[in-house]
Design an enzyme around this catalytic site. Structure first.
Site, short mmCIF file in Angstrom:
data_model
loop_
_atom_site.label_atom_id
_atom_site.label_comp_id
_atom_site.label_asym_id
_atom_site.label_seq_id
_atom_site.Cartn_x
_atom_site.Cartn_y
_atom_site.Cartn_z
N LEU A 64 0.83 -1.21 0.00
CA LEU A 64 0.00 0.00 0.00
C LEU A 64 0.86 1.26 0.00
O LEU A 64 2.05 1.22 0.33
CB LEU A 64 -0.92 -0.04 1.22
CG LEU A 64 -1.98 -1.16 1.16
CD1 LEU A 64 -2.54 -1.49 2.54
CD2 LEU A 64 -3.10 -0.79 0.20
N PRO A 65 0.25 2.42 -0.34
CA PRO A 65 1.06 3.63 -0.53
C PRO A 65 1.75 4.20 0.71
O PRO A 65 2.85 4.73 0.60
CB PRO A 65 0.05 4.65 -1.07
CG PRO A 65 -1.08 3.84 -1.62
CD PRO A 65 -1.14 2.60 -0.78
N LYS A 168 15.27 -0.61 5.42
CA LYS A 168 14.92 -0.05 4.10
C LYS A 168 15.25 1.45 4.03
O LYS A 168 15.87 1.92 3.07
CB LYS A 168 13.43 -0.29 3.87
CG LYS A 168 12.76 0.56 2.83
CD LYS A 168 12.81 -0.04 1.46
CE LYS A 168 12.31 0.97 0.44
NZ LYS A 168 12.39 0.55 -0.90
N LYS A 243 10.03 10.23 -0.87
CA LYS A 243 9.23 9.62 0.21
C LYS A 243 10.15 8.91 1.21
O LYS A 243 10.03 9.10 2.42
CB LYS A 243 8.25 8.61 -0.40
CG LYS A 243 7.51 7.77 0.64
CD LYS A 243 6.73 6.61 0.02
CE LYS A 243 6.21 5.70 1.11
NZ LYS A 243 5.47 4.53 0.62
P1 NAD Z 1 0.80 2.26 -6.37
O1 NAD Z 1 0.19 3.56 -6.05
O2 NAD Z 1 1.03 1.87 -7.79
O3 NAD Z 1 -0.09 1.08 -5.70
C1 NAD Z 1 -0.77 1.19 -4.49
C2 NAD Z 1 -2.13 0.51 -4.65
O4 NAD Z 1 -2.80 0.54 -3.38
C3 NAD Z 1 -3.03 1.23 -5.67
O5 NAD Z 1 -3.46 0.30 -6.65
C4 NAD Z 1 -4.18 1.75 -4.81
O6 NAD Z 1 -5.43 1.76 -5.48
C5 NAD Z 1 -4.18 0.75 -3.66
N1 NAD Z 1 -4.84 1.23 -2.45
C6 NAD Z 1 -4.76 2.45 -1.87
N2 NAD Z 1 -5.51 2.49 -0.75
C7 NAD Z 1 -6.09 1.27 -0.63
C8 NAD Z 1 -6.97 0.68 0.32
N3 NAD Z 1 -7.42 1.37 1.36
N4 NAD Z 1 -7.38 -0.59 0.12
C9 NAD Z 1 -6.93 -1.30 -0.94
N5 NAD Z 1 -6.08 -0.81 -1.89
C10 NAD Z 1 -5.67 0.46 -1.71
O7 NAD Z 1 2.16 2.19 -5.54
P2 NAD Z 1 3.40 1.18 -5.76
O8 NAD Z 1 4.42 1.81 -6.63
O9 NAD Z 1 2.87 -0.18 -6.08
O10 NAD Z 1 4.02 1.20 -4.28
C11 NAD Z 1 3.46 0.44 -3.22
C12 NAD Z 1 4.42 0.46 -2.04
O11 NAD Z 1 5.66 -0.09 -2.45
C13 NAD Z 1 4.71 1.86 -1.52
O12 NAD Z 1 4.76 1.81 -0.12
C14 NAD Z 1 6.08 2.18 -2.13
O13 NAD Z 1 6.81 3.11 -1.35
C15 NAD Z 1 6.72 0.80 -2.12
N6 NAD Z 1 7.79 0.64 -3.12
C16 NAD Z 1 7.59 1.03 -4.42
C17 NAD Z 1 8.62 0.84 -5.35
C18 NAD Z 1 8.42 1.23 -6.81
O14 NAD Z 1 9.42 1.25 -7.54
N7 NAD Z 1 7.21 1.55 -7.26
C19 NAD Z 1 9.84 0.26 -4.95
C20 NAD Z 1 10.00 -0.15 -3.64
C21 NAD Z 1 8.96 0.04 -2.73
#
Ligand code: NAD
Length: 289
Positions: A64-65, A168, A243
């Protein structure tokens, strides 16, 4: 194993698909219709709410975000909705304090929970080559390891609750700072009349070497293929680096740790993001030095 997966975005979509490929029965939920449709195409059973998705699950995985959303999903819907025998695994990147608070609430309700943030971006999530840093009890780690191994190339026990998040953000604080230092060194080398490739050949084999230089060189045409060779598209977005640097600075304030360079890196990424570059790979900060 019946696994509920909450949060099927850029990262979670590919991770859930890899759990399906490993033979798990994956029950998925996301607020986004598009994400749900993709999960269905990838073989997940989809649900209209978190309580529906977690019913009868052996494990819950979330991606999740931010910490606020993680806390609300677990405290309002997962805790008490899932069987207490279910292992709770949060893979999101969130602040250490929230991770610890949610894990305490889960433990008080009889669950075992671990934090398991990842290193590696969308390509690693799709390819099943993430590195997981796990915080939690020995028992929690032992139970989480085979599930996480289906989505990654390495699963490391960092310590107790919140230790995965701590590892992390400390790691990414180094990454942000070394990227800026590497960009500055290339800029200075050029001004001093050094050819960038020659400087790379020297520094990549000398004590200035770092992952930012040898695996992710910020200059196009120098070093291995990296987002710099693709006009800084793809890779690890500046907004996500910011972030993580903000989380590191907050954690440092709470822990009373003096992280001058980490905070300076945060300030520089803050300005770069505010100038409209949040979607560019974080190595694009070389444009400002
Ligand atoms: P993203 O925004 O693509 O995905 C997050 C998903 O969560 C979305 O599909 C959104 O609709 C869903 N969501 C939000 N609130 C919700 C709720 N209450 N119930 C159910 N679903 C809900 O983000 P991402 O890039 O997939 O990143 C996710 C996590 O991974 C973050 O914490 C980010 O910091 C971490 N991360 C991302 C990366 C990257 O390269 N994208 C790398 C390492 C870590």
């Amino acid at each position: 194993m019946k696994i509920a997966f909450i949060g099927l975005g850029n990262m979670g979509g590919g991770m859930a698909a890899n759990l399906v490929k490993a033979g798990h029965d994956v029950h998925a939920f996301d607020l986004s219709e598009e994400a749900i449709a993709r999960a269905k195409d990838n073989g997940c059973t989809t649900h209209g709410s978190v309580p529906d998705a977690v019913q009868g699950a052996d494990a819950i995985v979330s991606m999740l975000p931010n910490g606020k959303i993680v806390e609300s999903v677990y405290v309002s819907d997962v805790i008490d909705g899932a069987p207490t025998t279910a292992l709770l695994i949060d893979c999101s990147t969130i602040d250490v304090a929230t991770a610890r608070r949610v894990e305490e609430a889960a433990a008080a309700a009889g669950y075992t929970m671990v934090d398991a943030p990842v290193s590696g971006g969308i390509a690693a999530a799709n390819g099943g080559t993430l590195t997981f840093m796990v915080g939690g009890s020995d028992e929690g780690f032992k139970r989480a390891e085979p599930i996480l191994a289906a989505m990654g190339k390495a699963v490391i026990h960092a310590g107790g609750a919140g230790a995965g998040q701590a590892a992390k953000i400390c790691n990414n604080m180094i990454l942000g700072a070394t990227m800026i230092a590497t960009c500055e060194a290339f800029a200075l080398a050029r001004k001093l009349g050094l050819d960038p490739q020659t400087f790379y050949d020297i520094s990549s084999k000398a004590s200035g070497q770092s992952w930012s230089m040898t695996s992710y060189c910020p200059l196009p045409g120098v070093g291995p293929q990296s987002p710099a060779d693709n006009e800084y598209q793809g890779g690890f977005a500046t907004a996500l680096m910011l972030k993580d640097l903000r989380l590191a600075a907050e954690a440092a304030d709470v822990a009373d740790a003096d992280v001058k360079i980490g905070k300076y890196a945060r300030d520089l990424y803050e300005a770069f993001d505010a100038a409209g570059n949040g979607g560019l790979d974080f190595s694009a900060i070389i444009k400002t030095v």
